[in-house]
Design a protein around this motif. Structure first.
Motif, PDB file in Angstrom:
ATOM      1  N   ARG A  84       0.819  -1.224   0.000  1.00  0.00           N
ATOM      2  CA  ARG A  84       0.000   0.000   0.000  1.00  0.00           C
ATOM      3  C   ARG A  84       0.852   1.272   0.000  1.00  0.00           C
ATOM      4  O   ARG A  84       0.543   2.239   0.692  1.00  0.00           O
ATOM      5  N   VAL A  85       1.926   1.236  -0.789  1.00  0.00           N
ATOM      6  CA  VAL A  85       2.740   2.432  -0.978  1.00  0.00           C
ATOM      7  C   VAL A  85       1.920   3.382  -1.843  1.00  0.00           C
ATOM      8  O   VAL A  85       1.488   3.023  -2.934  1.00  0.00           O
ATOM      9  N   GLY A  86       1.698   4.582  -1.359  1.00  0.00           N
ATOM     10  CA  GLY A  86       0.828   5.513  -2.063  1.00  0.00           C
ATOM     11  C   GLY A  86       1.557   6.596  -2.826  1.00  0.00           C
ATOM     12  O   GLY A  86       0.950   7.346  -3.573  1.00  0.00           O
ATOM     13  N   ASN A  87       2.857   6.687  -2.692  1.00  0.00           N
ATOM     14  CA  ASN A  87       3.626   7.746  -3.335  1.00  0.00           C
ATOM     15  C   ASN A  87       3.946   7.349  -4.774  1.00  0.00           C
ATOM     16  O   ASN A  87       4.746   6.439  -5.016  1.00  0.00           O
ATOM     17  N   ALA A  88       3.356   8.052  -5.746  1.00  0.00           N
ATOM     18  CA  ALA A  88       3.560   7.725  -7.164  1.00  0.00           C
ATOM     19  C   ALA A  88       5.018   7.919  -7.579  1.00  0.00           C
ATOM     20  O   ALA A  88       5.498   7.238  -8.485  1.00  0.00           O
ATOM     21  N   ASP A  89       5.727   8.828  -6.913  1.00  0.00           N
ATOM     22  CA  ASP A  89       7.135   9.044  -7.249  1.00  0.00           C
ATOM     23  C   ASP A  89       7.974   7.801  -6.989  1.00  0.00           C
ATOM     24  O   ASP A  89       8.925   7.520  -7.718  1.00  0.00           O
ATOM     25  N   LEU A  90       7.622   7.054  -5.965  1.00  0.00           N
ATOM     26  CA  LEU A  90       8.361   5.826  -5.676  1.00  0.00           C
ATOM     27  C   LEU A  90       8.179   4.796  -6.787  1.00  0.00           C
ATOM     28  O   LEU A  90       9.110   4.077  -7.146  1.00  0.00           O
ATOM     29  N   TYR A  91       6.968   4.740  -7.340  1.00  0.00           N
ATOM     30  CA  TYR A  91       6.709   3.835  -8.459  1.00  0.00           C
ATOM     31  C   TYR A  91       7.517   4.261  -9.683  1.00  0.00           C
ATOM     32  O   TYR A  91       8.077   3.426 -10.394  1.00  0.00           O
ATOM     33  N   MET A  92       7.595   5.572  -9.924  1.00  0.00           N
ATOM     34  CA  MET A  92       8.374   6.082 -11.051  1.00  0.00           C
ATOM     35  C   MET A  92       9.865   5.804 -10.847  1.00  0.00           C
ATOM     36  O   MET A  92      10.580   5.498 -11.809  1.00  0.00           O
ATOM     37  N   ASN A  93      10.337   5.890  -9.612  1.00  0.00           N
ATOM     38  CA  ASN A  93      11.744   5.583  -9.321  1.00  0.00           C
ATOM     39  C   ASN A  93      12.069   4.142  -9.692  1.00  0.00           C
ATOM     40  O   ASN A  93      13.124   3.866 -10.270  1.00  0.00           O
ATOM     41  N   VAL A  94      11.166   3.242  -9.343  1.00  0.00           N
ATOM     42  CA  VAL A  94      11.362   1.827  -9.672  1.00  0.00           C
ATOM     43  C   VAL A  94      11.386   1.650 -11.183  1.00  0.00           C
ATOM     44  O   VAL A  94      12.278   0.995 -11.733  1.00  0.00           O
ATOM     45  N   GLN A  95      10.419   2.255 -11.865  1.00  0.00           N
ATOM     46  CA  GLN A  95      10.372   2.129 -13.315  1.00  0.00           C
ATOM     47  C   GLN A  95      11.636   2.727 -13.950  1.00  0.00           C
ATOM     48  O   GLN A  95      12.229   2.116 -14.839  1.00  0.00           O
ATOM     49  N   ASP A  96      12.062   3.890 -13.484  1.00  0.00           N
ATOM     50  CA  ASP A  96      13.264   4.520 -14.036  1.00  0.00           C
ATOM     51  C   ASP A  96      14.490   3.635 -13.856  1.00  0.00           C
ATOM     52  O   ASP A  96      15.303   3.486 -14.779  1.00  0.00           O
ATOM     53  N   ARG A  97      14.618   3.052 -12.685  1.00  0.00           N
ATOM     54  CA  ARG A  97      15.784   2.204 -12.410  1.00  0.00           C
ATOM     55  C   ARG A  97      15.816   1.002 -13.356  1.00  0.00           C
ATOM     56  O   ARG A  97      16.862   0.677 -13.941  1.00  0.00           O
ATOM     57  N   TRP A  98      14.674   0.358 -13.542  1.00  0.00           N
ATOM     58  CA  TRP A  98      14.643  -0.824 -14.401  1.00  0.00           C
ATOM     59  C   TRP A  98      14.786  -0.454 -15.874  1.00  0.00           C
ATOM     60  O   TRP A  98      15.451  -1.166 -16.638  1.00  0.00           O
ATOM     61  N   MET A  99      14.217   0.670 -16.289  1.00  0.00           N
ATOM     62  CA  MET A  99      14.374   1.084 -17.682  1.00  0.00           C
ATOM     63  C   MET A  99      15.826   1.475 -17.962  1.00  0.00           C
ATOM     64  O   MET A  99      16.335   1.233 -19.054  1.00  0.00           O
ATOM     65  N   GLN A 100      16.493   2.040 -16.970  1.00  0.00           N
ATOM     66  CA  GLN A 100      17.920   2.349 -17.124  1.00  0.00           C
ATOM     67  C   GLN A 100      18.726   1.058 -17.264  1.00  0.00           C
ATOM     68  O   GLN A 100      19.651   0.972 -18.074  1.00  0.00           O
TER      69      GLN A 100
END
Length: 140
Positions: A84-100
C-alpha cells in the motif's frame, strides 16, 4: 519514432502501475497481467528487430533482457502495491531504475549504429526524462 518509444513506455507504465494502484476497479487477474506483459515484450522485440535489423542473437538478448527486467520490475511494483505504498514518485523511481538497466544492457550488445538509431528513436528522450526526474529527486 520517439513518439512510439514514449508511447511504449506509457503503455508499460499503465499496464504495470496503474492497474496495481486502482482502488475501486476490478483488478486483472495475475494470469491476465502476465499475458499483457508477455504481449508487450513480444511487440517490443518485434519493433526493435525491425527498427534496428537485429541479428538473431541480438533478438534473443533483447527478449531475455526484457523478460528478466520487466518481470523483476513488475514484481517490485506489485510488492509496493501490496504494501500500500501511495507515493507515485516511488513507483516512477522503480520504473526509471529498471528502464535504465534495460538501456544499459542494450548498449552492451547493440552495434554502434544500432545504438545511435535506438538513441535517436526515443532512447535519448527517455534518458532525458529519467535524468530530469533524478535531478528533481536529488534537489528535494
Amino acid at each position: 519514432m520517439k513518439f512510439y518509444r514514449f508511447l511504449a513506455c506509457a503503455a508499460l507504465f499503465s499496464l504495470l502501475i496503474l492497474p496495481a494502484r486502482a482502488q475501486n476497479t476490478q483488478q486483472p487477474s495475475q494470469e491476465q497481467q502476465e499475458r499483457q506483459l508477455m504481449d508487450y515484450i513480444d511487440r517490443e522485440v518485434q519493433r526493435l528487430t525491425s527498427l534496428l535489423d537485429l541479428e538473431p542473437w541480438q533478438e534473443f538478448y533483447v527478449d531475455s533482457v526484457l523478460n528478466h527486467d520487466l518481470h523483476a520490475m513488475y514484481e517490485e511494483v506489485n510488492g509496493m502495491s501490496q504494501a500500500r505504498v501511495g507515493n507515485a514518485d516511488l513507483y516512477m523511481n522503480v520504473q526509471d531504475r529498471w528502464m535504465q538497466n534495460i538501456d544499459d544492457a542494450y548498449h552492451r550488445f547493440f552495434t554502434e549504429d544500432q545504438w545511435k538509431k535506438y538513441w535517436k528513436t526515443g532512447g535519448k528522450r527517455a534518458q532525458a526524462a529519467r535524468d530530469k526526474r533524478a535531478r528533481k529527486r536529488n534537489s528535494q
